[in-house]
Scaffold this active site. Sequence first.
Site, PDB file in Angstrom:
ATOM      1  N   VAL A 202       0.826  -1.215   0.000  1.00 28.37           N
ATOM      2  CA  VAL A 202       0.000   0.000   0.000  1.00 28.37           C
ATOM      3  C   VAL A 202       0.857   1.262   0.000  1.00 28.37           C
ATOM      4  O   VAL A 202       1.990   1.248   0.477  1.00 28.37           O
ATOM      5  CB  VAL A 202      -1.001   0.064   1.193  1.00 28.37           C
ATOM      6  N   ASP A 203       0.270   2.320  -0.553  1.00 28.65           N
ATOM      7  CA  ASP A 203       0.982   3.596  -0.504  1.00 28.65           C
ATOM      8  C   ASP A 203       0.174   4.701   0.174  1.00 28.65           C
ATOM      9  O   ASP A 203       0.647   5.820   0.324  1.00 28.65           O
ATOM     10  CB  ASP A 203       1.435   4.040  -1.906  1.00 28.65           C
ATOM     11  N   THR A 204      -1.049   4.367   0.587  1.00 24.77           N
ATOM     12  CA  THR A 204      -1.893   5.373   1.232  1.00 24.77           C
ATOM     13  C   THR A 204      -2.574   4.774   2.463  1.00 24.77           C
ATOM     14  O   THR A 204      -3.173   3.691   2.378  1.00 24.77           O
ATOM     15  CB  THR A 204      -2.976   5.867   0.241  1.00 24.77           C
TER      16      THR A 204
ATOM     17  N   ASN B 291       1.225   8.160   1.773  1.00 26.35           N
ATOM     18  CA  ASN B 291       0.215   9.211   1.935  1.00 26.35           C
ATOM     19  C   ASN B 291      -0.597   8.923   3.189  1.00 26.35           C
ATOM     20  O   ASN B 291      -0.937   7.769   3.456  1.00 26.35           O
ATOM     21  CB  ASN B 291      -0.752   9.228   0.745  1.00 26.35           C
TER      22      ASN B 291
ATOM     23  N   ARG C   5      -4.201  -0.412  -3.207  1.00 31.28           N
ATOM     24  CA  ARG C   5      -2.979   0.119  -2.612  1.00 31.28           C
ATOM     25  C   ARG C   5      -3.281   1.160  -1.519  1.00 31.28           C
ATOM     26  O   ARG C   5      -2.453   1.989  -1.162  1.00 31.28           O
ATOM     27  CB  ARG C   5      -2.054   0.706  -3.685  1.00 31.28           C
TER      28      ARG C   5
END
Lengths: 315, 315
Positions: free
Chosen positions: A19-21, A66, A254
């Site tokens: 994941v990026d958020t 994020n 993600r």
Amino acid sequence: MAPPQILSSTNLKSLFESVDTFLFDCDGIVSGFFSPLSQFEILVMGDTLIHGVSQTLDLLRSKGKNVVFVTNNSMKSRRQYAEKFGSLGLTSVTQNEIFSSSFAAAMYLKVNNFPKDKKVYVIGGEGIIEELKIAGFSGFGGPEDDEKKAQWKSNSLFEHDKSVGAVVVGLDPNINYYKLQYGTLCVRENPGCLFIATNRDAVGHMTDLQEWPGAGCMVSAMCGSTDREPIVVGKPSTFMMDFLLQKFGTETSRMCMVGDRLDTDILFGQNAGCKTLLVLSGVTSEENLLEESNNIKPDYYTSMVSDIMKLMESP
Amino acid sequence: MAPPQILSSTNLKSLFESVDTFLFDCDGIVSGFFSPLSQFEILVMGDTLIHGVSQTLDLLRSKGKNVVFVTNNSMKSRRQYAEKFGSLGLTSVTQNEIFSSSFAAAMYLKVNNFPKDKKVYVIGGEGIIEELKIAGFSGFGGPEDDEKKAQWKSNSLFEHDKSVGAVVVGLDPNINYYKLQYGTLCVRENPGCLFIATNRDAVGHMTDLQEWPGAGCMVSAMCGSTDREPIVVGKPSTFMMDFLLQKFGTETSRMCMVGDRLDTDILFGQNAGCKTLLVLSGVTSEENLLEESNNIKPDYYTSMVSDIMKLMESP
């Protein structure tokens, strides 16, 4: 469905890779300290910021993740929320990390190219008016109509602005007949007028001791007089998700929804296609989670938000 | 479906033989004179009682017919409606001939043996409070709560009466958050508490120049905060019919609904199994009635209510 995994340094690593958020759901049981408006139970305990929360958020950011704080509460603008976070000691939280339903309403109009020469009538709080203004729209109504009265008199005409192209309805502790008549006339009589709801939560903990009517009350009142259904921009609508996907250029798989409630936070995250992390510092206990009757299973669960940092730091 | 018949001395005779109760639907476009509360368009033209109406009603009564004036307006009690009729010159109309949704709410409780030691919280007008009192129930709220404010303060508890066993919601031009919170707490927290709506009309002609939010607005607000659907006692619920059938010991096929609107009055009468008589003195023209797209056909139609007398007297 796979059983939920206790968050560990191993699976946290894979979560971080996938994941990026991180979305932090900030609606829930209010603590006395924040009453009446803030709902940050997964970040605070009683009146105090949970130890390590601030550092955990910093860690996430430093890893390039994020961080978004999500709330259905429309009473405040993102600026006002950031101030609230600041007063909690979370001075690192910026407006850009906050996604409130007041902001969602403004963004819905922006994304849909709402004409700038059209006006927006607001039933709800100052937060909506402020977010509309920041987005370049002309909103009116809201608190300025709190004390206005509609008169039923023969031959009197209730005038409304024919250039209103959208009515935004959110939680309004000063709901009155004047506002309902104004909004109703715009929706019924202005051709193409949009009817937007920040959210439809039936009730909320406006004070610490009991539940009070939520935005769902005012929104439904307007449904009753207009025979129309609103466009909902807050949870559980996925408008927010769609907006964030665009903004971050990512996909829902993600994203990780972090929350303390199974039937709202976790379910919403799952329905949107996100990874989900349940924290046990709020309303849901491990017993609730694991009991047989519960069929809402997060991907991961842990005691509190700051476990993320602890597990990252553990060997 | 048989085409509608123009009322004639011949078919009027058969109508008279087949029915024993005439229901006059008194909701519709208000005339300036009656603003904001009365809606007697089938009896008046402009500010004046249609010539012969009073004598027609007397004729019906003298032939042993029951006469009932039906209105969804809950703002007034039957006593207040009778006074209104009197001010029109219809001094013969008694409270017993009036069936308002305020009365319907009280009768619903009576018919269902609502306990006399339970209280009723009212969102709506004085008419509901008065009808509850006449029926022996203890109602409160309504106009006395018009100016009350609900406070969102930490550690403050909004107290509500645990002995409230029903919340009655009708048209309320002074709707506010206090009333909505009071009603919501009763419905959500008092076990078995009934949620009764006088009616759910979206809008009504509260003034002569435009439509305003009707009881449906306040009722839907309560639906939004309670996640409950109400028991509706006014039209198009058939509670009124069922009540009148009991009272008069008759059957719906022996009732005739008289009204000026196809999609409400006539449709309601048909759905309830009544005979129907459309009068053209209101919103529906003969052209509207006979156009191909209209599929709501009354049994009979005539210019105005007083035609009944004229046709009876014609040879």
